[in-house]
Design an enzyme around this catalytic site. Sequence first.
Site, PDB file in Angstrom:
ATOM      1  N   HIS A 177      -1.640  -4.121  -4.091  1.00  0.00           N
ATOM      2  CA  HIS A 177      -2.393  -3.231  -3.213  1.00  0.00           C
ATOM      3  C   HIS A 177      -2.007  -1.763  -3.396  1.00  0.00           C
ATOM      4  O   HIS A 177      -0.856  -1.417  -3.613  1.00  0.00           O
ATOM      5  CB  HIS A 177      -2.171  -3.637  -1.753  1.00  0.00           C
ATOM      6  CG  HIS A 177      -0.738  -3.507  -1.309  1.00  0.00           C
ATOM      7  ND1 HIS A 177      -0.209  -2.332  -0.803  1.00  0.00           N
ATOM      8  CD2 HIS A 177       0.290  -4.388  -1.308  1.00  0.00           C
ATOM      9  CE1 HIS A 177       1.063  -2.500  -0.498  1.00  0.00           C
ATOM     10  NE2 HIS A 177       1.395  -3.754  -0.803  1.00  0.00           N
ATOM     11  N   ASP A 178      -3.017  -0.911  -3.355  1.00  0.00           N
ATOM     12  CA  ASP A 178      -2.852   0.549  -3.319  1.00  0.00           C
ATOM     13  C   ASP A 178      -2.259   1.139  -4.591  1.00  0.00           C
ATOM     14  O   ASP A 178      -1.816   2.288  -4.592  1.00  0.00           O
ATOM     15  CB  ASP A 178      -2.009   0.971  -2.108  1.00  0.00           C
ATOM     16  CG  ASP A 178      -2.605   0.519  -0.788  1.00  0.00           C
ATOM     17  OD1 ASP A 178      -3.675   1.021  -0.425  1.00  0.00           O
ATOM     18  OD2 ASP A 178      -2.010  -0.366  -0.129  1.00  0.00           O
ATOM     19  N   GLY A 226       3.317  -2.984  -4.812  1.00  0.00           N
ATOM     20  CA  GLY A 226       2.393  -2.087  -4.137  1.00  0.00           C
ATOM     21  C   GLY A 226       2.660  -0.608  -4.396  1.00  0.00           C
ATOM     22  O   GLY A 226       3.794  -0.173  -4.557  1.00  0.00           O
TER      23      GLY A 226
END
Length: 256
Positions: free
Chosen positions: A120-121, A138
């Site tokens: 994520h991200d 992440g």
Amino acid sequence: MNQIHPLAVVDPEAKLGDNNIIGPFCVIDKNVVMGDNNHLLNNVTIHTGARIGSGNEFFPGASISTKPQDLKFKGEETTCELGDNNSIRENVTISRGTASRGKTVVGSGNLLMENMHIAHDCVIGNGCIIGNSTKFAGEVEVDDFAIISAEVLFHQFIRVGSYVMIQGGSRTSQDIPPYIIAGKEPIRFAGVNLIGLRRRGFSNETIEMIHDTYRTIYAKGIIKDGVAEARLKYPDSKEVEYICSFFENSKRGVIR
């Protein structure tokens, strides 16, 4: 006209451009936007929140815009954005963003090899080659034209500079600055990426300037002093400024 195999499932709310090929047993969820000329072979899953450009190729088992593997994720609406002309090989997984940044981004012209994961991200630039089974935690950032070998492990929040070459099997919890080779155990600076830079059209003079900049920075006991000296030596070089800014803005420290 799109070619959608009768054994594929495409949510009626998904927005597809033109001339896409959707193979058997593919699933495209709602809230997906896809451009033109993408090719999904069999068994590809595009989850909600995906924003996909044009000319991408997805191999079997790829799973794009998956729910983040982050316990802080509470179901907020986030996205996973892919550019154009990427090759997404077998069993690649890319998570969508969380409330932290709101999106995971992969640029254009990348080769993501089999079984690698982007959490994520993360923000992945353009023209990168990322080897089999490499894993990004992440919020990792990778600048353009990085070459990362197989089975490399990246701690969350780190940054990787442009034009690097990272040895297979490495692991890092610190930033990797641009234009270098990184490897060995523990991972460390292993010289300037001479072959890679020459292939990308860097002149011998520019490569020598990059080399001297690293000699200057790493020779100092205090990195800040080396950065200041390098700037004085090469005040008009965008490559040197990129290196110096990279060191100055590092939040996790830079490998040595």
